[in-house]
Design a protein around this motif. Structure first.
Motif, short mmCIF file in Angstrom:
data_model
loop_
_atom_site.label_atom_id
_atom_site.label_comp_id
_atom_site.label_asym_id
_atom_site.label_seq_id
_atom_site.Cartn_x
_atom_site.Cartn_y
_atom_site.Cartn_z
N PHE A 30 -21.76 -61.66 20.77
CA PHE A 30 -20.44 -63.12 19.59
C PHE A 30 -20.82 -63.17 18.32
N HIS A 31 -20.54 -62.67 17.39
CA HIS A 31 -20.77 -63.20 16.47
C HIS A 31 -18.91 -63.70 15.58
N GLN A 32 -18.97 -64.96 15.63
CA GLN A 32 -17.60 -65.43 14.65
C GLN A 32 -18.21 -65.38 13.15
N LEU A 33 -17.17 -64.74 13.05
CA LEU A 33 -17.44 -63.85 11.38
C LEU A 33 -16.48 -65.44 10.14
N SER A 34 -15.83 -66.03 10.86
CA SER A 34 -14.68 -67.03 10.63
C SER A 34 -14.42 -68.14 10.94
N SER A 35 -13.73 -69.15 10.96
CA SER A 35 -12.61 -70.17 11.27
C SER A 35 -11.49 -69.10 11.36
N GLU A 36 -11.12 -67.96 10.92
CA GLU A 36 -9.98 -67.05 12.01
C GLU A 36 -10.27 -66.02 12.15
N SER A 74 -0.66 -69.88 11.27
CA SER A 74 -0.29 -70.95 11.98
C SER A 74 -0.50 -70.46 12.93
N GLN A 75 0.29 -70.14 14.28
CA GLN A 75 -0.02 -70.28 15.38
C GLN A 75 0.12 -68.73 16.36
N TRP A 76 -0.20 -67.74 15.35
CA TRP A 76 -0.17 -66.35 15.50
C TRP A 76 -1.34 -66.09 15.75
N SER A 77 -2.16 -65.23 17.38
CA SER A 77 -3.09 -64.85 16.86
C SER A 77 -3.05 -62.57 17.20
N LEU A 78 -3.89 -62.09 16.76
CA LEU A 78 -3.60 -61.26 17.10
C LEU A 78 -5.60 -60.61 18.35
N LEU A 79 -4.90 -59.69 19.06
CA LEU A 79 -6.49 -59.13 19.57
C LEU A 79 -6.80 -57.91 19.85
N PRO A 80 -7.18 -57.36 19.12
CA PRO A 80 -7.25 -55.85 19.67
C PRO A 80 -8.64 -55.77 20.56
N VAL A 81 -8.29 -55.03 21.75
CA VAL A 81 -9.60 -54.39 22.12
C VAL A 81 -9.76 -52.57 22.75
N ALA A 82 -10.89 -52.43 22.82
CA ALA A 82 -11.54 -51.32 23.35
C ALA A 82 -12.30 -51.52 24.41
N GLY A 83 -12.70 -50.22 25.57
CA GLY A 83 -13.10 -50.37 26.85
C GLY A 83 -14.00 -48.84 26.87
N ARG A 142 -0.97 -63.40 20.17
CA ARG A 142 -1.37 -64.44 21.06
C ARG A 142 -0.27 -65.49 20.40
N TYR A 143 0.18 -65.93 20.77
CA TYR A 143 1.44 -67.54 19.80
C TYR A 143 0.77 -68.20 21.56
N TYR A 144 -0.15 -69.53 20.07
CA TYR A 144 -0.07 -70.93 20.42
C TYR A 144 0.55 -72.18 20.32
N LEU A 145 1.68 -72.31 21.30
CA LEU A 145 2.21 -73.31 21.53
C LEU A 145 1.76 -74.81 21.51
N ARG A 146 1.39 -75.35 22.39
CA ARG A 146 0.21 -76.20 21.89
C ARG A 146 -1.44 -76.88 22.71
N GLU A 147 -1.76 -77.04 21.44
CA GLU A 147 -3.63 -77.09 21.16
C GLU A 147 -4.44 -77.64 21.46
N SER A 148 -4.24 -79.38 21.74
CA SER A 148 -4.82 -80.38 21.70
C SER A 148 -5.46 -80.22 22.99
N SER A 149 -5.94 -80.75 23.54
CA SER A 149 -7.42 -80.69 24.47
C SER A 149 -6.58 -81.28 25.83
N ARG A 150 -5.98 -81.81 25.46
CA ARG A 150 -4.89 -82.94 27.06
C ARG A 150 -3.66 -81.98 27.41
N ASP A 151 -3.23 -81.57 26.19
CA ASP A 151 -1.76 -80.54 26.66
C ASP A 151 -2.35 -79.07 26.07
N TYR A 152 -2.31 -78.08 26.94
CA TYR A 152 -2.61 -76.67 26.28
C TYR A 152 -2.00 -75.63 26.81
N LEU A 153 -1.38 -74.63 25.75
CA LEU A 153 -0.17 -73.68 26.09
C LEU A 153 -0.58 -72.31 25.36
N ALA A 154 -0.32 -71.39 25.92
CA ALA A 154 -0.61 -70.13 25.03
C ALA A 154 0.24 -68.91 26.09
#
Length: 299
Positions: A142-148, A191-200, A217-229
């Motif tokens: 696993f490699h975290q290149l940046s916060s994005e 903002s709340q949008w992510s792109l997730l490419p995958v290959a296997g 992926r669209y993140y509607l809510r991201e708090s620890s108590r109310d999370y929805l994507a």
């Protein structure tokens, strides 16, 4: 659903989850329009044995079970394995994490003679099932290149011992080694949008499979108590099928649905009807976990 329950693809992913435990079940029904459908059920259970929040190092264990059943003869396989994985941070910030895993399991392959009409009524099968042990291993990074942006890649091998699966008791039929490679990334675009490419990629003997695609992926809510994507995308099994994937991530739950349309040479017989797949994953989250768009998989 290539990475809904990733331990099924690579044992080294058994440590890659943000919680103290993870449990999942996946059901697949395929080619019902051609003959009796091919049905597969898989279940997994994982838990953290040891974990250091300071060094990001730890130990994880898991179990998986998979059973499939198909055709008029009820031919099927049942497999189960225990997994142990060790993960190690390669830097102080935990932006590079290496996971290594070993797997020990067993399986049974067989069929039913109830629907067989023998030419010679005196003929009979000495054995209709074969039992065998299996060994496997995997590695993931696993490699975290940046916060994005993050990436994770992995390779694994199963049936390293190439067990005998002959019904006759003569060691002339072997379960060949199966090699896997996998890559996934997530890019937080805006903002709340992510792109997730995958290959296997999978290879076993003369057979191989290449799968690739992308989810949004669209993140509607991201708090620890109310999370929805919400997530959706398309996946292609090269020269074989196109699959549409949908998922809901709600608190510690993931609910997923996938449907693939057959585009292979079997399409004329199947009327392009392929398979549908349903999956549910539940994760036991840590009490101090804080949701982030691109979390480290091991916190």
């Amino acid at each position: 659903m290539l990475d809904l329950d990733p331990m099924l693809f690579n044992p080294a992913y058994s440590g890659f989850f943000d919680g103290t435990g993870r449990f999942g079940i996946v059901y697949r029904n395929q080619w019902a329009s051609v003959s009796k459908p091919f049905q597969t059920v898989s279940a997994t259970a994982e838990w953290s044995l040891m974990r250091s929040n300071r060094t990001m190092n730890g130990l994880s264990a898991g179990l998986w079970l998979s059973a499939d059943h198909e055709g008029s003869l009820g031919y099927g396989t049942t497999s189960a394995a225990a997994v142990i994985s060790y993960f190690q941070s390669l830097d102080r910030n935990g932006n590079n994490i290496l996971s290594l895993a070993a797997e020990v399991g067993c399986g049974q392959v067989g069929f039913s003679t109830e629907n067989i009409d023998m030419t010679d009524g005196s003929e009979d099968f000495d054995r209709t099932h074969a039992f065998y042990p299996t060994l496997g291993a995997g590695a993931a990074w696993f490699h975290q290149l940046s916060s994005e942006l993050y990436t994770k890649i992995g390779v694994s091998a199963r049936n390293l011992n190439q067990p005998d699966i002959s019904y006759t008791g003569i060691s002339d039929v072997r379960l060949l080694r199966r090699l896997n490679a996998y890559a996934r990334a997530e890019w937080r675009m805006v903002s709340q949008w992510s792109l997730l490419p995958v290959a296997g990629f999978q290879m076993q003997g003369n057979f191989s499979e290449l799968v690739y695609g992308c989810d949004v992926r669209y993140y509607l809510r991201e708090s620890s108590r109310d999370y929805l994507a919400l997530s959706g995308g398309i996946l292609a099994r090269h020269a074989d099928a196109l699959a549409l994937n949908f998922a809901v991530l709600w608190h510690e739950w993931t609910f997923a649905f996938s449907y693939d349309a057959n585009i292979s040479q079997l399409a004329a017989a199947s009327h392009t009807i392929g398979a549908f797949e349903l999956g549910v994953i539940y994760m036991i989250a840590k009490k101090d976990t804080r949701k982030r768009a691109l979390p480290c998989p091991i916190i």
